[in-house]
Design a protein around this motif. Sequence first.
Motif, PDB file in Angstrom:
ATOM      1  N   LEU A  17       5.461 -16.269   0.373  1.00 49.29           N
ATOM      2  CA  LEU A  17       6.259 -15.962  -0.810  1.00 49.29           C
ATOM      3  C   LEU A  17       5.378 -15.902  -2.058  1.00 49.29           C
ATOM      4  N   ILE A  18       4.493 -16.860  -2.212  1.00 40.28           N
ATOM      5  CA  ILE A  18       3.590 -16.876  -3.367  1.00 40.28           C
ATOM      6  C   ILE A  18       2.695 -15.638  -3.356  1.00 40.28           C
ATOM      7  N   TYR A  19       2.187 -15.270  -2.178  1.00 34.44           N
ATOM      8  CA  TYR A  19       1.354 -14.071  -2.060  1.00 34.44           C
ATOM      9  C   TYR A  19       2.109 -12.833  -2.526  1.00 34.44           C
ATOM     10  N   PHE A  20       3.340 -12.651  -2.037  1.00 35.98           N
ATOM     11  CA  PHE A  20       4.108 -11.464  -2.412  1.00 35.98           C
ATOM     12  C   PHE A  20       4.502 -11.477  -3.885  1.00 35.98           C
ATOM     13  N   LEU A  21       4.876 -12.629  -4.404  1.00 35.05           N
ATOM     14  CA  LEU A  21       5.214 -12.708  -5.828  1.00 35.05           C
ATOM     15  C   LEU A  21       3.990 -12.390  -6.687  1.00 35.05           C
ATOM     16  N   PHE A  22       2.836 -12.880  -6.283  1.00 31.10           N
ATOM     17  CA  PHE A  22       1.608 -12.572  -7.022  1.00 31.10           C
ATOM     18  C   PHE A  22       1.362 -11.073  -7.035  1.00 31.10           C
ATOM     19  N   ASN A  23       1.509 -10.425  -5.877  1.00 34.33           N
ATOM     20  CA  ASN A  23       1.279  -8.984  -5.804  1.00 34.33           C
ATOM     21  C   ASN A  23       2.294  -8.200  -6.609  1.00 34.33           C
ATOM     22  N   ILE A  24       3.544  -8.640  -6.630  1.00 39.47           N
ATOM     23  CA  ILE A  24       4.569  -7.943  -7.400  1.00 39.47           C
ATOM     24  C   ILE A  24       4.229  -7.987  -8.889  1.00 39.47           C
ATOM     25  N   PHE A  25       3.833  -9.163  -9.377  1.00 40.87           N
ATOM     26  CA  PHE A  25       3.611  -9.314 -10.808  1.00 40.87           C
ATOM     27  C   PHE A  25       2.238  -8.856 -11.266  1.00 40.87           C
ATOM     28  N   THR A  26       1.318  -8.616 -10.331  1.00 45.79           N
ATOM     29  CA  THR A  26      -0.014  -8.170 -10.733  1.00 45.79           C
ATOM     30  C   THR A  26      -0.313  -6.771 -10.227  1.00 45.79           C
ATOM     31  N   PHE A  27       0.688  -6.060  -9.767  1.00 48.83           N
ATOM     32  CA  PHE A  27       0.492  -4.722  -9.205  1.00 48.83           C
ATOM     33  C   PHE A  27      -0.258  -3.843 -10.196  1.00 48.83           C
ATOM     34  N   GLY A  28      -1.388  -3.323  -9.770  1.00 47.47           N
ATOM     35  CA  GLY A  28      -2.160  -2.425 -10.619  1.00 47.47           C
ATOM     36  C   GLY A  28      -3.143  -3.134 -11.531  1.00 47.47           C
ATOM     37  N   ASP A  33      -8.668   1.353 -11.043  1.00 48.36           N
ATOM     38  CA  ASP A  33      -8.581   2.802 -10.874  1.00 48.36           C
ATOM     39  C   ASP A  33      -7.198   3.254 -10.424  1.00 48.36           C
ATOM     40  N   LEU A  34      -6.264   2.324 -10.325  1.00 45.88           N
ATOM     41  CA  LEU A  34      -4.859   2.644 -10.069  1.00 45.88           C
ATOM     42  C   LEU A  34      -4.168   2.603 -11.423  1.00 45.88           C
ATOM     43  N   ASN A  35      -3.730   3.769 -11.892  1.00 41.71           N
ATOM     44  CA  ASN A  35      -3.241   3.881 -13.262  1.00 41.71           C
ATOM     45  C   ASN A  35      -1.749   4.129 -13.334  1.00 41.71           C
ATOM     46  N   GLU A  36      -1.134   3.521 -14.326  1.00 49.31           N
ATOM     47  CA  GLU A  36       0.272   3.820 -14.605  1.00 49.31           C
ATOM     48  C   GLU A  36       0.308   5.092 -15.455  1.00 49.31           C
ATOM     49  N   ILE A  37       1.076   6.051 -15.000  1.00 46.26           N
ATOM     50  CA  ILE A  37       1.163   7.343 -15.692  1.00 46.26           C
ATOM     51  C   ILE A  37       2.641   7.714 -15.836  1.00 46.26           C
ATOM     52  N   THR A  38       2.903   8.782 -16.564  1.00 45.75           N
ATOM     53  CA  THR A  38       4.228   9.396 -16.572  1.00 45.75           C
ATOM     54  C   THR A  38       4.051  10.876 -16.254  1.00 45.75           C
ATOM     55  N   ALA A  50       4.982   6.297 -12.826  1.00 42.92           N
ATOM     56  CA  ALA A  50       4.415   6.205 -11.479  1.00 42.92           C
ATOM     57  C   ALA A  50       3.084   5.481 -11.559  1.00 42.92           C
ATOM     58  N   MET A  51       2.618   5.020 -10.409  1.00 40.60           N
ATOM     59  CA  MET A  51       1.257   4.527 -10.267  1.00 40.60           C
ATOM     60  C   MET A  51       0.474   5.641  -9.586  1.00 40.60           C
ATOM     61  N   PHE A  52      -0.737   5.912 -10.078  1.00 41.65           N
ATOM     62  CA  PHE A  52      -1.496   7.072  -9.626  1.00 41.65           C
ATOM     63  C   PHE A  52      -2.958   6.702  -9.408  1.00 41.65           C
ATOM     64  N   TYR A  53      -3.487   7.141  -8.282  1.00 45.78           N
ATOM     65  CA  TYR A  53      -4.908   6.979  -7.974  1.00 45.78           C
ATOM     66  C   TYR A  53      -5.498   8.346  -7.649  1.00 45.78           C
ATOM     67  N   LYS A  54      -6.560   8.673  -8.324  1.00 45.15           N
ATOM     68  CA  LYS A  54      -7.260   9.941  -8.105  1.00 45.15           C
ATOM     69  C   LYS A  54      -8.619   9.620  -7.505  1.00 45.15           C
ATOM     70  N   THR A  55      -8.872  10.136  -6.303  1.00 45.65           N
ATOM     71  CA  THR A  55     -10.162   9.890  -5.682  1.00 45.65           C
ATOM     72  C   THR A  55     -11.274  10.568  -6.482  1.00 45.65           C
ATOM     73  N   GLU A  56     -12.438   9.982  -6.434  1.00 46.30           N
ATOM     74  CA  GLU A  56     -13.592  10.533  -7.146  1.00 46.30           C
ATOM     75  C   GLU A  56     -14.389  11.500  -6.280  1.00 46.30           C
TER      76      GLU A  56
END
Length: 146
Positions: A17-28, A33-38, A50-56
């Motif tokens: 539960l702690i692992y998943f809560l941590f990931n939910i609140f720290t997503f990105g 290189d994972l960016n919040e965009i519109t 959206a969250m967006f990742y563009k490969t280099e």
Amino acid sequence: MNFTRKQAKIIKSRAILIYFLFNIFTFGQQNSDLNEITFFSPIDSSYQPAMFYKTEITGAQPLLVGLHTWSSDYTQSAGVTYYEICKSKNWNFIFPNLRGPNDHPESTGSEFVIADAKAAVEYCKTHANVDTSRIYLIGASGGGYT
């Protein structure tokens, strides 16, 4: 220390539960290189997050479109897993909000959601080098149903 099976099960459940809560609140946040965009959604002339990742990597690369569960939105921790897979394979990735959780009619499998998914792909085609013959969708629960 010796724990009973019941105590060990409780400790394990709390750790998960702690692992998943941590990931939910720290997503990105830990993934610079994972960016919040519109992106623009033409169905109602709105901008959707959206969250967006563009490969280099140069040259056209696949695109994975992640669809969140209906009970959540684009900040859901499942997006981190999809992103990590895409990053390891040098794929582009987008995790659109799709009108958020299923507490209003525009969410779930509505025409708004379908239009947003298409608009998210168009955003990626404009902002990343996408191999248009290799665009994939992934989702679980309501996201898989969409």
